[in-house]
Motif scaffolding. Structure first.
Motif, PDB file in Angstrom:
ATOM      1  N   LEU A 104       0.828  -1.210   0.000  1.00 46.34           N
ATOM      2  CA  LEU A 104       0.000   0.000   0.000  1.00 46.34           C
ATOM      3  C   LEU A 104       0.862   1.261   0.000  1.00 46.34           C
ATOM      4  CD1 LEU A 104      -2.780  -1.146   2.463  1.00 46.34           C
ATOM      5  CD2 LEU A 104      -2.896  -1.030  -0.030  1.00 46.34           C
ATOM      6  N   ILE A 105       1.970   1.248   0.728  1.00 43.75           N
ATOM      7  CA  ILE A 105       2.880   2.401   0.729  1.00 43.75           C
ATOM      8  C   ILE A 105       3.485   2.591  -0.652  1.00 43.75           C
ATOM      9  CG2 ILE A 105       5.089   3.245   1.633  1.00 43.75           C
ATOM     10  CD1 ILE A 105       4.301   1.880   4.304  1.00 43.75           C
ATOM     11  N   THR A 106       3.896   1.499  -1.276  1.00 45.46           N
ATOM     12  CA  THR A 106       4.483   1.573  -2.622  1.00 45.46           C
ATOM     13  C   THR A 106       3.455   2.098  -3.617  1.00 45.46           C
ATOM     14  OG1 THR A 106       5.910  -0.296  -2.088  1.00 45.46           O
ATOM     15  CG2 THR A 106       5.665   0.243  -4.405  1.00 45.46           C
ATOM     16  N   LEU A 107       2.216   1.622  -3.507  1.00 42.62           N
ATOM     17  CA  LEU A 107       1.172   2.107  -4.414  1.00 42.62           C
ATOM     18  C   LEU A 107       0.921   3.602  -4.201  1.00 42.62           C
ATOM     19  CD1 LEU A 107      -1.466  -0.778  -4.349  1.00 42.62           C
ATOM     20  CD2 LEU A 107       0.142  -0.225  -6.170  1.00 42.62           C
ATOM     21  N   SER A 108       0.820   4.024  -2.959  1.00 42.57           N
ATOM     22  CA  SER A 108       0.530   5.442  -2.706  1.00 42.57           C
ATOM     23  C   SER A 108       1.673   6.343  -3.151  1.00 42.57           C
ATOM     24  CB  SER A 108       0.237   5.658  -1.219  1.00 42.57           C
ATOM     25  OG  SER A 108       1.402   5.452  -0.455  1.00 42.57           O
ATOM     26  N   GLU A 109       2.898   5.845  -3.124  1.00 46.24           N
ATOM     27  CA  GLU A 109       4.038   6.646  -3.566  1.00 46.24           C
ATOM     28  C   GLU A 109       4.124   6.744  -5.086  1.00 46.24           C
ATOM     29  OE1 GLU A 109       7.361   4.661  -1.788  1.00 46.24           O
ATOM     30  OE2 GLU A 109       7.114   5.666   0.143  1.00 46.24           O
ATOM     31  N   ASN A 110       3.581   5.764  -5.809  1.00 46.29           N
ATOM     32  CA  ASN A 110       3.794   5.704  -7.254  1.00 46.29           C
ATOM     33  C   ASN A 110       2.544   5.948  -8.087  1.00 46.29           C
ATOM     34  OD1 ASN A 110       6.693   4.952  -7.442  1.00 46.29           O
ATOM     35  ND2 ASN A 110       5.984   3.305  -6.117  1.00 46.29           N
ATOM     36  N   ILE A 111       1.401   6.124  -7.474  1.00 47.01           N
ATOM     37  CA  ILE A 111       0.189   6.442  -8.243  1.00 47.01           C
ATOM     38  C   ILE A 111       0.106   7.961  -8.351  1.00 47.01           C
ATOM     39  CG2 ILE A 111      -2.331   6.346  -8.259  1.00 47.01           C
ATOM     40  CD1 ILE A 111      -2.122   3.629  -6.897  1.00 47.01           C
ATOM     41  N   PRO A 112      -0.010   8.477  -9.581  1.00 41.26           N
ATOM     42  CA  PRO A 112      -0.059   9.935  -9.767  1.00 41.26           C
ATOM     43  C   PRO A 112      -1.289  10.559  -9.095  1.00 41.26           C
ATOM     44  CG  PRO A 112       0.334   8.809 -11.861  1.00 41.26           C
ATOM     45  CD  PRO A 112       0.019   7.759 -10.856  1.00 41.26           C
ATOM     46  N   GLN A 113      -1.209  11.863  -8.832  1.00 40.45           N
ATOM     47  CA  GLN A 113      -2.274  12.606  -8.149  1.00 40.45           C
ATOM     48  C   GLN A 113      -3.575  12.633  -8.952  1.00 40.45           C
ATOM     49  OE1 GLN A 113      -2.350  14.500  -5.260  1.00 40.45           O
ATOM     50  NE2 GLN A 113      -0.314  13.877  -4.575  1.00 40.45           N
ATOM     51  N   ASN A 114      -3.472  12.603 -10.282  1.00 44.68           N
ATOM     52  CA  ASN A 114      -4.672  12.737 -11.101  1.00 44.68           C
ATOM     53  C   ASN A 114      -5.322  11.379 -11.421  1.00 44.68           C
ATOM     54  OD1 ASN A 114      -2.496  12.062 -12.591  1.00 44.68           O
ATOM     55  ND2 ASN A 114      -2.736  13.635 -14.148  1.00 44.68           N
ATOM     56  N   ILE A 115      -5.019  10.346 -10.651  1.00 46.09           N
ATOM     57  CA  ILE A 115      -5.680   9.043 -10.782  1.00 46.09           C
ATOM     58  C   ILE A 115      -6.374   8.746  -9.454  1.00 46.09           C
ATOM     59  CG2 ILE A 115      -5.349   6.566 -11.068  1.00 46.09           C
ATOM     60  CD1 ILE A 115      -3.074   7.143 -12.952  1.00 46.09           C
ATOM     61  N   ILE A 116      -7.656   8.417  -9.544  1.00 48.96           N
ATOM     62  CA  ILE A 116      -8.456   8.112  -8.360  1.00 48.96           C
ATOM     63  C   ILE A 116      -8.701   6.600  -8.337  1.00 48.96           C
ATOM     64  CG2 ILE A 116     -10.658   8.468  -7.203  1.00 48.96           C
ATOM     65  CD1 ILE A 116     -10.792  11.167  -8.708  1.00 48.96           C
ATOM     66  N   ILE A 117      -8.285   5.958  -7.245  1.00 55.23           N
ATOM     67  CA  ILE A 117      -8.445   4.506  -7.104  1.00 55.23           C
ATOM     68  C   ILE A 117      -9.841   4.229  -6.543  1.00 55.23           C
ATOM     69  CG2 ILE A 117      -7.551   2.436  -5.970  1.00 55.23           C
ATOM     70  CD1 ILE A 117      -5.594   3.621  -7.937  1.00 55.23           C
ATOM     71  N   ASN A 118     -10.588   3.374  -7.256  1.00 58.53           N
ATOM     72  CA  ASN A 118     -11.919   2.986  -6.797  1.00 58.53           C
ATOM     73  C   ASN A 118     -11.876   1.715  -5.948  1.00 58.53           C
ATOM     74  OD1 ASN A 118     -13.067   5.147  -8.137  1.00 58.53           O
ATOM     75  ND2 ASN A 118     -13.419   3.973 -10.003  1.00 58.53           N
ATOM     76  N   SER A 119     -11.037   0.748  -6.344  1.00 59.20           N
ATOM     77  CA  SER A 119     -10.934  -0.500  -5.569  1.00 59.20           C
ATOM     78  C   SER A 119      -9.594  -1.175  -5.833  1.00 59.20           C
ATOM     79  CB  SER A 119     -12.079  -1.462  -5.915  1.00 59.20           C
ATOM     80  OG  SER A 119     -11.917  -1.969  -7.218  1.00 59.20           O
ATOM     81  N   VAL A 120      -9.145  -1.910  -4.811  1.00 63.33           N
ATOM     82  CA  VAL A 120      -7.931  -2.731  -4.911  1.00 63.33           C
ATOM     83  C   VAL A 120      -8.306  -4.116  -4.405  1.00 63.33           C
ATOM     84  CG1 VAL A 120      -5.567  -3.053  -4.111  1.00 63.33           C
ATOM     85  CG2 VAL A 120      -6.425  -0.741  -4.483  1.00 63.33           C
ATOM     86  N   LYS A 121      -8.127  -5.117  -5.260  1.00 61.90           N
ATOM     87  CA  LYS A 121      -8.460  -6.490  -4.886  1.00 61.90           C
ATOM     88  C   LYS A 121      -7.221  -7.357  -5.061  1.00 61.90           C
ATOM     89  CE  LYS A 121     -13.322  -6.268  -6.155  1.00 61.90           C
ATOM     90  NZ  LYS A 121     -14.376  -6.795  -7.016  1.00 61.90           N
ATOM     91  N   THR A 122      -7.080  -8.328  -4.154  1.00 68.49           N
ATOM     92  CA  THR A 122      -5.959  -9.255  -4.249  1.00 68.49           C
ATOM     93  C   THR A 122      -6.482 -10.668  -4.442  1.00 68.49           C
ATOM     94  OG1 THR A 122      -5.878  -9.636  -1.883  1.00 68.49           O
ATOM     95  CG2 THR A 122      -4.519  -7.847  -2.725  1.00 68.49           C
ATOM     96  N   ASN A 123      -5.762 -11.419  -5.198  1.00 65.88           N
ATOM     97  CA  ASN A 123      -6.039 -12.832  -5.380  1.00 65.88           C
ATOM     98  C   ASN A 123      -4.677 -13.525  -5.345  1.00 65.88           C
ATOM     99  OD1 ASN A 123      -7.002 -15.335  -5.912  1.00 65.88           O
ATOM    100  ND2 ASN A 123      -7.664 -14.899  -7.999  1.00 65.88           N
ATOM    101  N   GLY A 124      -4.235 -13.865  -4.150  1.00 67.92           N
ATOM    102  CA  GLY A 124      -2.889 -14.408  -4.005  1.00 67.92           C
ATOM    103  C   GLY A 124      -1.895 -13.283  -4.236  1.00 67.92           C
TER     104      GLY A 124
END
Length: 187
Positions: A104-124
């Protein structure tokens, strides 16, 4: 010089020879019986000695276990056994644990400001992100950024897929990105 004459009849000679052979066989049987008797007595003696030693050791063990200090030591030993089992279980959990917070830290550091995340799902180890981007270029930039993320010379993400059918709209792009996470990168 002595001269000897054997004047016995053949029947008597054969009888004497069979008696001699019978005496030899009887002597051998007596020797064998004596040896077997000696072995049997020695086995009985060993059995008796071992039985006496076992009963002495059992008496000593009973005397020791009746002492108060032994009971305390036994209780402490049981507690140590329980603690050791719990430590092994905890160590297994820690070694096999994946720190998803690192993801989650890596994702928050590398997702640009102008992209809004609606959902994150994991499967393994496969992650699926559904998001809304301002432009198509932002999605492509994010995909390229995820390819370049490394930690300890290990690529963190692989098999990054964004369906091209979702990139047909130039602005307000609703897209789904799937990628595989290298779990070694998260530890």
């Amino acid at each position: 010089m002595k001269i000897r004459f054997n004047l016995l009849p053949n029947k008597q000679k054969k009888h004497l020879q069979t008696q001699k052979a019978f005496r030899i066989v009887e002597e051998q049987q007596i020797y064998l019986i004596v040896i077997l008797l000696f072995l049997g007595l020695s086995l009985f003696a060993m059995h008796f000695i071992l039985k006496v030693e076992t009963s002495i050791m059992q008496d000593i063990a009973n005397a020791v276990t009746k002492q108060e200090q032994y009971k305390e030591i036994s209780a402490i030993h049981d507690k140590f056994t329980i603690v050791h089992k719990q430590m092994n279980a905890t160590e297994k959990l820690v070694n096999n644990h994946t720190a998803w917070s690192e993801l989650l830290i890596t994702l928050s550091e590398n997702i640009p400001q102008n992209i809004i995340i609606n959902s994150v799902k994991t499967n393994g180890a496969v992650i699926t992100i559904k998001a809304l981007a301002d432009t198509r270029g932002d999605v492509i930039f994010m995909k390229e950024t995820f390819r370049d993320i490394k930690r300890n010379d290990i690529a963190c993400f692989s098999e990054i897929v964004v369906p091209e059918s979702e990139l047909t709209v130039p602005v307000d792009v609703l897209f789904t990105m799937t990628f595989k996470v290298n779990l070694e990168c998260l530890k």
